[in-house]
Motif scaffolding. Structure first.
Motif, PDB file in Angstrom:
ATOM      1  N   GLN A   1      31.952  87.468  76.142  1.00 17.57           N
ATOM      2  CA  GLN A   1      33.371  87.406  76.497  1.00 17.57           C
ATOM      3  C   GLN A   1      33.660  88.433  77.587  1.00 17.57           C
ATOM      4  OE1 GLN A   1      35.062  85.124  74.991  1.00 17.57           O
ATOM      5  NE2 GLN A   1      37.236  85.533  75.259  1.00 17.57           N
ATOM      6  N   VAL A   2      34.431  87.994  78.589  1.00 19.18           N
ATOM      7  CA  VAL A   2      34.806  88.851  79.713  1.00 19.18           C
ATOM      8  C   VAL A   2      36.306  88.789  79.893  1.00 19.18           C
ATOM      9  CG1 VAL A   2      34.558  89.253  82.187  1.00 19.18           C
ATOM     10  CG2 VAL A   2      32.579  88.499  80.860  1.00 19.18           C
ATOM     11  N   SER A  25      35.922  93.677  81.911  1.00 17.47           N
ATOM     12  CA  SER A  25      35.500  94.397  80.722  1.00 17.47           C
ATOM     13  C   SER A  25      34.949  93.402  79.724  1.00 17.47           C
ATOM     14  CB  SER A  25      36.667  95.166  80.110  1.00 17.47           C
ATOM     15  OG  SER A  25      37.697  94.290  79.717  1.00 17.47           O
ATOM     16  N   GLY A  26      34.142  93.897  78.811  1.00 20.10           N
ATOM     17  CA  GLY A  26      33.717  93.071  77.703  1.00 20.10           C
ATOM     18  C   GLY A  26      32.302  92.558  77.752  1.00 20.10           C
ATOM     19  N   SER A  27      31.637  92.658  78.877  1.00 21.87           N
ATOM     20  CA  SER A  27      30.268  92.159  78.935  1.00 21.87           C
ATOM     21  C   SER A  27      29.516  92.875  80.043  1.00 21.87           C
ATOM     22  CB  SER A  27      30.263  90.649  79.174  1.00 21.87           C
ATOM     23  OG  SER A  27      28.952  90.140  79.043  1.00 21.87           O
ATOM     24  N   ILE A  28      28.323  92.451  80.316  1.00 17.56           N
ATOM     25  CA  ILE A  28      27.520  93.094  81.350  1.00 17.56           C
ATOM     26  C   ILE A  28      27.956  92.549  82.695  1.00 17.56           C
ATOM     27  CG2 ILE A  28      25.200  93.564  82.172  1.00 17.56           C
ATOM     28  CD1 ILE A  28      24.232  92.946  79.319  1.00 17.56           C
ATOM     29  N   MET A  34      30.698  86.806  90.853  1.00 18.65           N
ATOM     30  CA  MET A  34      32.148  86.989  90.857  1.00 18.65           C
ATOM     31  C   MET A  34      32.749  86.254  92.044  1.00 18.65           C
ATOM     32  SD  MET A  34      32.596  88.814  88.201  1.00 18.65           S
ATOM     33  CE  MET A  34      34.349  89.144  88.419  1.00 18.65           C
ATOM     34  N   GLY A  35      33.924  85.704  91.823  1.00 20.28           N
ATOM     35  CA  GLY A  35      34.568  84.967  92.900  1.00 20.28           C
ATOM     36  C   GLY A  35      36.058  85.199  92.930  1.00 20.28           C
ATOM     37  N   HIS A  99      28.520  82.894  84.845  1.00 19.39           N
ATOM     38  CA  HIS A  99      27.094  83.008  84.546  1.00 19.39           C
ATOM     39  C   HIS A  99      26.677  81.734  83.845  1.00 19.39           C
ATOM     40  CE1 HIS A  99      23.369  84.290  82.591  1.00 19.39           C
ATOM     41  NE2 HIS A  99      23.315  85.255  83.490  1.00 19.39           N
ATOM     42  N   GLY A 100      25.597  81.145  84.275  1.00 18.33           N
ATOM     43  CA  GLY A 100      25.190  79.841  83.768  1.00 18.33           C
ATOM     44  C   GLY A 100      25.021  79.783  82.264  1.00 18.33           C
ATOM     45  N   ALA A 101      24.561  80.879  81.677  1.00 20.05           N
ATOM     46  CA  ALA A 101      24.316  80.886  80.236  1.00 20.05           C
ATOM     47  C   ALA A 101      25.434  81.559  79.450  1.00 20.05           C
ATOM     48  CB  ALA A 101      23.003  81.610  79.948  1.00 20.05           C
ATOM     49  N   LEU A 102      26.165  82.475  80.103  1.00 19.00           N
ATOM     50  CA  LEU A 102      27.163  83.266  79.387  1.00 19.00           C
ATOM     51  C   LEU A 102      28.578  82.710  79.508  1.00 19.00           C
ATOM     52  CD1 LEU A 102      25.852  86.827  80.313  1.00 19.00           C
ATOM     53  CD2 LEU A 102      25.411  85.502  78.235  1.00 19.00           C
ATOM     54  N   GLY A 103      28.792  81.820  80.479  1.00 23.70           N
ATOM     55  CA  GLY A 103      30.100  81.199  80.571  1.00 23.70           C
ATOM     56  C   GLY A 103      30.878  81.562  81.819  1.00 23.70           C
ATOM     57  N   GLU A 104      32.101  81.063  81.864  1.00 24.43           N
ATOM     58  CA  GLU A 104      32.982  81.264  83.006  1.00 24.43           C
ATOM     59  C   GLU A 104      34.322  81.789  82.516  1.00 24.43           C
ATOM     60  OE1 GLU A 104      33.909  77.686  85.181  1.00 24.43           O
ATOM     61  OE2 GLU A 104      34.209  78.813  87.046  1.00 24.43           O
TER      62      GLU A 104
END
Length: 116
Positions: A1-2, A25-28, A34-35, A99-104
């Protein structure tokens, strides 16, 4: 989660400059591309600029030479420096993390108005 929080928008005259910031915040942070996107009234949301985790950038043709995207991975922040602003740059600007695996994830948006 970001979680993404944009700041730096406002009213500026044509030819002026603004610097948008997006704090994450919230993740790596460093693993995310980033866009910055924007959405003008009555138009679809469009990509303005993107930067990868290794700081490779690309910008839409309409802002090349005027806008710069950068990131500070130590501060979990991405920036959009906007120079020579034009009325057609008026829009709500949104920060995006992908991120393809972590989400948008999306920020809440910040209004940029270019007007005399």
């Amino acid at each position: 989660q970001v979680q993404l929080v944009e700041s730096g928008g406002g009213l500026v005259q044509p030819g002026g400059s603004l610097r948008l910031s997006c704090a994450a915040s919230g993740s790596i942070f460093s693993v995310y591309a980033m866009g910055w996107y924007r959405q003008a009234p009555g138009k679809q949301r469009e990509l303005v600029a993107r930067i990868t985790g290794s700081s490779t950038t690309n910008l839409v043709d309409s802002v090349k030479g005027r806008f710069t995207i950068s990131r500070d991975n130590a501060k979990n922040t991405v920036f959009l420096q906007m120079n020579d602003l034009r009325p057609e740059d008026t829009a709500v600007y949104y920060c995006n993390a992908y991120h393809g695996a972590l989400g948008e994830y999306w920020g809440q948006g910040t209004q940029v108005t270019v007007s005399s």
